[in-house]
Design a protein around this motif. Structure first.
Motif, PDB file in Angstrom:
ATOM      1  N   THR A  30       0.849  -1.182   0.000  1.00 34.02           N
ATOM      2  CA  THR A  30       0.000   0.000   0.000  1.00 34.02           C
ATOM      3  C   THR A  30       0.889   1.238   0.000  1.00 34.02           C
ATOM      4  OG1 THR A  30      -0.064   0.195   2.401  1.00 34.02           O
ATOM      5  CG2 THR A  30      -1.759  -1.203   1.373  1.00 34.02           C
ATOM      6  N   GLU A  31       0.294   2.392  -0.293  1.00 31.56           N
ATOM      7  CA  GLU A  31       1.075   3.622  -0.271  1.00 31.56           C
ATOM      8  C   GLU A  31       1.594   3.905   1.136  1.00 31.56           C
ATOM      9  OE1 GLU A  31       0.512   8.392  -1.051  1.00 31.56           O
ATOM     10  OE2 GLU A  31      -0.594   6.994  -2.338  1.00 31.56           O
ATOM     11  N   ALA A  32       0.751   3.700   2.134  1.00 27.15           N
ATOM     12  CA  ALA A  32       1.171   3.941   3.516  1.00 27.15           C
ATOM     13  C   ALA A  32       2.363   3.073   3.882  1.00 27.15           C
ATOM     14  CB  ALA A  32       0.010   3.691   4.475  1.00 27.15           C
ATOM     15  N   GLU A  33       2.324   1.804   3.509  1.00 20.01           N
ATOM     16  CA  GLU A  33       3.430   0.889   3.804  1.00 20.01           C
ATOM     17  C   GLU A  33       4.691   1.319   3.053  1.00 20.01           C
ATOM     18  OE1 GLU A  33       4.533  -3.874   3.590  1.00 20.01           O
ATOM     19  OE2 GLU A  33       2.641  -3.185   2.746  1.00 20.01           O
ATOM     20  N   ALA A  34       4.536   1.701   1.795  1.00 17.32           N
ATOM     21  CA  ALA A  34       5.683   2.128   0.996  1.00 17.32           C
ATOM     22  C   ALA A  34       6.334   3.373   1.589  1.00 17.32           C
ATOM     23  CB  ALA A  34       5.257   2.380  -0.448  1.00 17.32           C
ATOM     24  N   LEU A  35       5.517   4.301   2.106  1.00 22.65           N
ATOM     25  CA  LEU A  35       6.064   5.522   2.689  1.00 22.65           C
ATOM     26  C   LEU A  35       6.828   5.246   3.981  1.00 22.65           C
ATOM     27  CD1 LEU A  35       3.155   8.030   1.993  1.00 22.65           C
ATOM     28  CD2 LEU A  35       5.298   7.740   0.725  1.00 22.65           C
ATOM     29  N   VAL A  36       6.309   4.358   4.799  1.00 26.25           N
ATOM     30  CA  VAL A  36       7.031   3.969   6.015  1.00 26.25           C
ATOM     31  C   VAL A  36       8.345   3.287   5.633  1.00 26.25           C
ATOM     32  CG1 VAL A  36       6.997   2.409   8.000  1.00 26.25           C
ATOM     33  CG2 VAL A  36       4.997   3.823   7.489  1.00 26.25           C
TER      34      VAL A  36
END
Length: 66
Positions: A30-36
């Motif tokens: 997900t985008e959230a996971e990729a950003l973390v």
């Protein structure tokens, strides 16, 4: 510190790179996971860079934004 990132979406998930840090990539489902994940990758990249610069004279300069 802030870095511009490039986000690449595909059927497999999301990949993220940091153009200012060559070779610094990460990904996530997900985008959230990729950003973390890219935040972790940036920290690891900078730590490795610091290790490589041991014993070398370094300085910091300020660059104004365009």
């Amino acid at each position: 510190m802030k870095y511009k990132i490039a986000i690449y979406r595909s059927e497999e998930g999301i990949s993220v790179s940091v153009p200012a840090l060559p070779g610094c990539w990460s990904e996530g489902d997900t985008e959230a996971e990729a950003l973390v994940n890219i935040q972790d990758a940036i920290q690891e990249y900078l730590a490795a860079l610091e290790d490589r610069l041991q014993g070398v004279e370094t300085r910091e300069i300020e660059v104004l934004e365009v």
